[in-house]
Design an enzyme around this catalytic site. Structure first.
Site, PDB file in Angstrom:
ATOM      1  N   TYR A 128     -29.486  -3.784  53.259  1.00  0.00           N
ATOM      2  CA  TYR A 128     -29.053  -2.838  52.756  1.00  0.00           C
ATOM      3  C   TYR A 128     -27.419  -2.594  53.280  1.00  0.00           C
ATOM      4  CZ  TYR A 128     -28.070  -0.739  57.856  1.00  0.00           C
ATOM      5  OH  TYR A 128     -27.549  -0.128  59.059  1.00  0.00           O
ATOM      6  N   ARG A 151     -20.012  -7.790  51.204  1.00  0.00           N
ATOM      7  CA  ARG A 151     -21.215  -7.933  52.637  1.00  0.00           C
ATOM      8  C   ARG A 151     -22.388  -7.532  51.890  1.00  0.00           C
ATOM      9  NH1 ARG A 151     -20.591  -4.604  57.333  1.00  0.00           N
ATOM     10  NH2 ARG A 151     -21.710  -2.816  55.403  1.00  0.00           N
ATOM     11  N   ARG A 178     -50.611 -10.317  51.215  1.00  0.00           N
ATOM     12  CA  ARG A 178     -49.185 -10.328  52.077  1.00  0.00           C
ATOM     13  C   ARG A 178     -49.609 -11.040  53.238  1.00  0.00           C
ATOM     14  NH1 ARG A 178     -49.403  -9.581  57.579  1.00  0.00           N
ATOM     15  NH2 ARG A 178     -47.784  -8.635  58.356  1.00  0.00           N
ATOM     16  N   HIS A 223     -46.756 -14.303  55.093  1.00  0.00           N
ATOM     17  CA  HIS A 223     -44.943 -14.018  56.191  1.00  0.00           C
ATOM     18  C   HIS A 223     -44.048 -15.251  54.645  1.00  0.00           C
ATOM     19  CE1 HIS A 223     -46.542 -12.874  59.609  1.00  0.00           C
ATOM     20  NE2 HIS A 223     -45.970 -12.927  59.791  1.00  0.00           N
ATOM     21  N   GLU A 235     -20.972  -3.888  70.088  1.00  0.00           N
ATOM     22  CA  GLU A 235     -20.741  -3.021  69.299  1.00  0.00           C
ATOM     23  C   GLU A 235     -21.432  -2.007  69.167  1.00  0.00           C
ATOM     24  OE1 GLU A 235     -21.659  -4.518  65.226  1.00  0.00           O
ATOM     25  OE2 GLU A 235     -23.710  -5.279  65.678  1.00  0.00           O
ATOM     26  N   LEU A 263     -22.172  -7.014  63.966  1.00  0.00           N
ATOM     27  CA  LEU A 263     -22.734  -6.992  61.919  1.00  0.00           C
ATOM     28  C   LEU A 263     -20.472  -7.082  61.831  1.00  0.00           C
ATOM     29  CD1 LEU A 263     -23.829  -6.277  59.078  1.00  0.00           C
ATOM     30  CD2 LEU A 263     -22.939  -4.029  59.847  1.00  0.00           C
TER      31      LEU A 263
HETATM   32  C1  LIG Z   1     -24.785  -2.393  63.982  1.00  0.00           C
HETATM   33  C2  LIG Z   1     -23.819  -1.705  63.168  1.00  0.00           C
HETATM   34  N1  LIG Z   1     -22.464  -2.498  63.461  1.00  0.00           N
HETATM   35  C3  LIG Z   1     -21.731  -2.012  62.562  1.00  0.00           C
HETATM   36  C4  LIG Z   1     -21.403  -1.193  61.309  1.00  0.00           C
HETATM   37  C5  LIG Z   1     -20.578  -0.423  61.035  1.00  0.00           C
HETATM   38  O1  LIG Z   1     -19.451  -1.221  59.378  1.00  0.00           O
HETATM   39  P1  LIG Z   1     -19.463  -1.016  58.425  1.00  0.00           P
HETATM   40  O2  LIG Z   1     -17.878  -0.200  59.274  1.00  0.00           O
HETATM   41  O3  LIG Z   1     -19.094  -1.949  57.201  1.00  0.00           O
HETATM   42  O4  LIG Z   1     -19.954   1.089  58.622  1.00  0.00           O
HETATM   43  C6  LIG Z   1     -22.564  -0.126  61.593  1.00  0.00           C
HETATM   44  C7  LIG Z   1     -22.955   0.318  60.583  1.00  0.00           C
HETATM   45  O5  LIG Z   1     -23.815   0.763  59.797  1.00  0.00           O
HETATM   46  C8  LIG Z   1     -23.848  -1.246  61.920  1.00  0.00           C
HETATM   47  O6  LIG Z   1     -25.002  -0.540  61.921  1.00  0.00           O
END
Ligand SMILES: Cc1ncc(COP(=O)(O)O)c(C=O)c1O
Length: 285
Positions: free
Chosen positions: A33, A52, A103, A105, A183, A207
């Site tokens: 997503y 991304r 279904r 995997h 994070e 992320l």
């Molecule tokens: C795990 C995680 N880290 C960082 C971010 C921040 O990413 P962005 O600045 O692109 O929204 C998000 C945003 O959903 C996230 O889910």
């Protein structure tokens, strides 16, 4: 609520949008997503978000469906159909591997068409007063998998970790991996120490946030000292400032971590400065 959504080529009222129970997103969380902010009716950093999205698709081996311009066209149509001209919203885009007959995997063979869903929702921002007061966060061991650079819809660990924050009257859970703060459950992390802004270096354990990238860019352009460095839990507790960032939160100052007051418990001057720069950048678009 914006009522028209996009689902597999059609624009339909949200309450009427339907997807098969055999969709692999439903059965396996097999999809990715993206979330893009819309400020004053305009998309914010859509190219970076859509790039991304393409990288996430590639990482989970879903064939690209649309080029970036095609996603943008659909989003524009969605904004028009929902009469969004000046509002602040966000766009949610979800792509799953598609609908299979059984279904299993394993990926369907021959491959099926990915399911593509997009909707608009309200961007709920903290008030000026809340921002000036600052927020509380907690820390927890990172219980996610090792490919956190993929923006997967399989968010169960993030959901549970995020809920723990709510249970503790906090706004975010900061995740600790091998002794380092990585994070938040749905945000990136910054701290400030002795006048330097620090954020953990990008790795497969986090992320790579689009907001994080922009903050690094803006700090560099405005000669604010910034570096990518590992942050331990002790570093966090002894920070002058802590921020969490995301497309839906912007930059949130954290003044209380695990019930410990950070610095003097007030929102810090570096946050004030960066917030002004960030807001100025958004207003200028
Ligand atoms: C795990 C995680 N880290 C960082 C971010 C921040 O990413 P962005 O600045 O692109 O929204 C998000 C945003 O959903 C996230 O889910």
């Amino acid at each position: 609520m914006s009522s028209i959504v996009y689902l597999n080529g059609e624009y339909v009222p949200r309450s009427e949008a339907r997807i098969s129970v055999m969709d692999r997103g439903f059965l396996f969380g097999d999809g990715i997503y993206e979330i893009i902010g819309v400020y004053n009716g305009r998309l914010f950093r859509s190219e970076q978000h859509l790039e991304r999205l393409q990288r996430s698709l590639m990482a989970i081996k879903i064939e690209h469906q649309f080029r970036i311009e095609e996603y943008e066209q659909i989003i524009q149509e969605l904004l028009e159909q929902n009469n969004i001209t000046t509002e602040n919203k966000y766009i949610y885009i979800q792509v799953t591997r598609g609908i299979s007959t059984t279904r299993s995997h394993n990926f369907p063979k021959p491959s099926v068409k990915p399911s593509i869903f997009m909707m608009l929702d309200d961007l709920v921002r903290p008030s000026f007063a809340q921002l000036q007061k600052g927020f509380k966060a907690i820390t927890r061991e990172d219980s996610r998998w090792k490919d956190c650079f993929i923006k997967t819809i399989s968010l169960l660990p993030n959901v549970l970790l995020s809920e723990e924050a709510i249970e503790n009257d906090a706004t975010e859970t900061i995740l600790i991996h091998n002794g380092y703060a990585i994070e938040g459950s749905n945000s990136n992390l910054f701290n400030v120490k002795n006048g330097v802004i620090i954020t953990p270096p990008k790795s497969e354990h986090m992320l790579g946030g689009i907001t994080r990238e922009l903050i690094i860019e803006l700090a560099q352009q405005n000669n604010l000292p910034i570096k990518e460095n590992n942050i331990t839990l002790n570093d966090l507790y002894s920070s002058d400032e802590i921020w969490v960032t995301s497309a839906s939160r912007d930059i949130m100052p954290i003044v209380n971590l695990d019930d410990q007051i950070i610095a003097n418990g007030q929102v810090g001057p570096m946050w004030q400065q960066m917030q002004t720069i960030f807001q100025g950048y958004k207003d200028a678009l």
